[in-house]
Design an enzyme around this catalytic site. Structure first.
Site, mmCIF file in Angstrom:
data_model
loop_
_atom_site.group_PDB
_atom_site.id
_atom_site.type_symbol
_atom_site.label_atom_id
_atom_site.label_comp_id
_atom_site.label_asym_id
_atom_site.label_seq_id
_atom_site.Cartn_x
_atom_site.Cartn_y
_atom_site.Cartn_z
ATOM 1 N N SER A 140 0.657 -1.280 -0.151
ATOM 2 C CA SER A 140 0.202 -0.324 0.311
ATOM 3 C C SER A 140 0.585 1.672 -0.329
ATOM 4 O O SER A 140 1.820 1.280 0.112
ATOM 5 C CB SER A 140 -0.674 0.039 1.683
ATOM 6 O OG SER A 140 -1.333 0.878 0.912
ATOM 7 N N TYR A 153 -2.295 -1.360 10.124
ATOM 8 C CA TYR A 153 -2.497 -1.518 8.662
ATOM 9 C C TYR A 153 -1.234 -1.016 8.827
ATOM 10 O O TYR A 153 -0.191 -1.884 7.563
ATOM 11 C CB TYR A 153 -3.153 -0.528 7.506
ATOM 12 C CG TYR A 153 -3.470 -0.573 6.979
ATOM 13 C CD1 TYR A 153 -4.040 -2.033 6.642
ATOM 14 C CD2 TYR A 153 -3.178 -0.273 5.658
ATOM 15 C CE1 TYR A 153 -3.850 -2.180 5.036
ATOM 16 C CE2 TYR A 153 -3.495 -0.227 4.042
ATOM 17 C CZ TYR A 153 -3.827 -1.336 4.157
ATOM 18 O OH TYR A 153 -4.287 -0.917 2.874
HETATM 19 N N1 LIG Z 1 -8.543 -0.312 -1.853
HETATM 20 C C1 LIG Z 1 -7.931 0.395 -1.457
HETATM 21 O O1 LIG Z 1 -7.523 1.503 -0.970
HETATM 22 C C2 LIG Z 1 -6.075 -0.315 -1.036
HETATM 23 C C3 LIG Z 1 -5.435 0.963 -1.404
HETATM 24 C C4 LIG Z 1 -4.165 0.826 -0.789
HETATM 25 C C5 LIG Z 1 -4.124 -1.395 -0.966
HETATM 26 N N2 LIG Z 1 -4.821 -2.108 -0.669
HETATM 27 C C6 LIG Z 1 -4.678 -3.125 -0.509
HETATM 28 O O2 LIG Z 1 -5.079 -3.706 -1.705
HETATM 29 C C7 LIG Z 1 -5.678 -5.888 -1.330
HETATM 30 C C8 LIG Z 1 -6.843 -5.878 -2.206
HETATM 31 O O3 LIG Z 1 -7.969 -4.132 -1.004
HETATM 32 P P1 LIG Z 1 -8.973 -4.282 -1.346
HETATM 33 O O4 LIG Z 1 -9.268 -2.628 -2.140
HETATM 34 O O5 LIG Z 1 -9.546 -5.084 -2.685
HETATM 35 O O6 LIG Z 1 -9.981 -4.472 -0.237
HETATM 36 P P2 LIG Z 1 -11.380 -5.635 0.133
HETATM 37 O O7 LIG Z 1 -11.694 -5.256 1.563
HETATM 38 O O8 LIG Z 1 -12.535 -5.493 -1.065
HETATM 39 O O9 LIG Z 1 -11.250 -7.048 -0.804
HETATM 40 C C9 LIG Z 1 -10.602 -7.696 -0.460
HETATM 41 C C10 LIG Z 1 -10.640 -9.104 -0.168
HETATM 42 O O10 LIG Z 1 -9.708 -9.860 0.608
HETATM 43 C C11 LIG Z 1 -10.364 -11.031 1.595
HETATM 44 N N3 LIG Z 1 -9.923 -10.735 2.529
HETATM 45 C C12 LIG Z 1 -9.510 -10.680 3.859
HETATM 46 N N4 LIG Z 1 -9.330 -11.672 4.749
HETATM 47 C C13 LIG Z 1 -9.140 -12.683 4.322
HETATM 48 C C14 LIG Z 1 -8.257 -13.693 5.146
HETATM 49 N N5 LIG Z 1 -7.742 -13.565 5.871
HETATM 50 N N6 LIG Z 1 -8.066 -15.012 3.550
HETATM 51 C C15 LIG Z 1 -8.594 -14.411 3.000
HETATM 52 N N7 LIG Z 1 -9.504 -13.951 2.290
HETATM 53 C C16 LIG Z 1 -9.637 -12.675 2.740
HETATM 54 C C17 LIG Z 1 -12.288 -10.282 1.641
HETATM 55 O O11 LIG Z 1 -13.039 -11.882 1.629
HETATM 56 C C18 LIG Z 1 -12.369 -9.416 -0.074
HETATM 57 O O12 LIG Z 1 -13.100 -10.059 -0.858
HETATM 58 C C19 LIG Z 1 -5.811 -5.916 0.548
HETATM 59 O O13 LIG Z 1 -4.319 -6.113 0.759
HETATM 60 C C20 LIG Z 1 -5.746 -4.186 0.347
HETATM 61 O O14 LIG Z 1 -5.310 -3.702 1.699
HETATM 62 C C21 LIG Z 1 -5.845 -1.847 -0.755
#
Ligand SMILES: NC(=O)c1ccc[n+]([C@@H]2O[C@H](COP(=O)([O-])OP(=O)(O)OC[C@H]3O[C@@H](n4cnc5c(N)ncnc54)[C@H](O)[C@@H]3O)[C@@H](O)[C@H]2O)c1
Length: 263
Positions: A140, A153
């Site tokens: 991130s 986080y």
């Molecule tokens: N959306 C943002 O703004 C953003 C920014 C920077 C980084 N990220 C990172 O990108 C990645 C994806 O994020 P996103 O925005 O698609 O999030 P999201 O919440 O839309 O999707 C995350 C998915 O991970 C699954 N998950 C959670 N815990 C789990 C576990 N223990 N085992 C297996 N699956 C699990 C959830 O069920 C969900 O389907 C994450 O690592 C997040 O930290 C997101």
């Protein structure tokens, strides 16, 4: 349709929605065979069914070593090999430090940091056997800088960035590349939890050089590049896909800054 991942067996965690789902759809369009994982069985199965072809879904809690043992075994049984692992599953958590519950810290680190470590542990023997593989850790912007309220986080995402570099060294001589991707704000259930219209959300992102929130498919493109052989000499690297968030800041007293930004 392309062939940038033709025949490659790819694991994507957290594939039931958001960036994981977008990555799965993009990889499939480039010829990948997909093993999708998530704790959300209903949504994960629906995504796999919709993509079709050489795609299967299996429940996996990424923080659980036994789960990974079974899941990686199932992928080997199905595809005979594992070429790519995208460690995408993640949880966000906000709390002022004085309110921090150590159980939350361990839970977030368990999913966001231990999860990718366990994934790497369980795919590595298969990748080593063929002398080739690509592991992509979704960190991130919070793995590149700090922010108030984000202790758990931020710890998890900085750690993931550091571990990426450790594993690049540890696995490079076996032909396994390990890189991290650092998304900024992305329009997913995590990044836009209230589901606000994109135009409204973009007001908050005016302070970025690109002035808007990112789309999940824009992050998936970076993972596609790292998964493909086009990035064959890249390991231990970090790619920010953040609309310029970590590039710096606007000096609002000087020309060139958007109108109306606070100092
Ligand atoms: N959306 C943002 O703004 C953003 C920014 C920077 C980084 N990220 C990172 O990108 C990645 C994806 O994020 P996103 O925005 O698609 O999030 P999201 O919440 O839309 O999707 C995350 C998915 O991970 C699954 N998950 C959670 N815990 C789990 C576990 N223990 N085992 C297996 N699956 C699990 C959830 O069920 C969900 O389907 C994450 O690592 C997040 O930290 C997101």
């Amino acid at each position: 349709m392309g062939d940038r991942l033709k025949g490659k067996a790819c694991i994507i965690t957290g594939a039931a929605q958001g960036m994981g789902e977008a990555t799965a759809r993009l990889f499939a369009s480039e010829g990948a065979k997909l093993a999708l994982a998530d704790v959300n069985i209903e949504k994960g199965e629906a995504v796999a069914k919709d993509i079709g072809g050489d795609t299967f879904f299996q429940k996996l809690d990424v923080s659980d070593n036994e789960n990974w043992k079974h899941f990686s075994g199932a992928v080997r049984d199905k595809f005979g090999t594992i070429d790519v692992l995208v460690n995408n599953a993640g949880l966000v958590h906000f709390t002022p430090v004085e309110m921090l519950d150590p159980d939350d810290f361990n839970r977030i680190l368990g999913v966001n940091t231990l999860g990718p470590i366990l994934g790497t542990k369980h795919v590595t023997p298969t990748m080593k056997a063929v002398g080739k593989g690509s592991i992509i850790n979704i960190s991130s912007v919070d793995g590149l800088r700090g922010a108030n309220g984000l202790t758990c986080y931020t710890a998890s995402k900085w750690a993931l960035r550091g571990i990426t570099k450790c594993h690049a060294y540890e696995l490079g001589t076996s032909g396994i590349r390990v890189n991290s991707v650092h998304p900024g704000g992305v329009n997913t259930p995590m990044g836009n939890a209230a589901g606000r219209p994109e135009e409204e959300v973009n007001q908050v992102f005016r302070r970025l050089p690109l002035g808007r929130i990112g789309r999940p498919d824009e992050i998936a493109q970076a993972s596609l590049f790292l998964a493909s052989d086009e990035s064959s000499y890249i390991t231990g690297a970090e790619i920010a896909v953040d609309g310029g968030w970590t590039a710096g800041t606007y000096l609002t007293m000087l020309p060139g800054a958007p109108e109306g930004l606070p100092i």
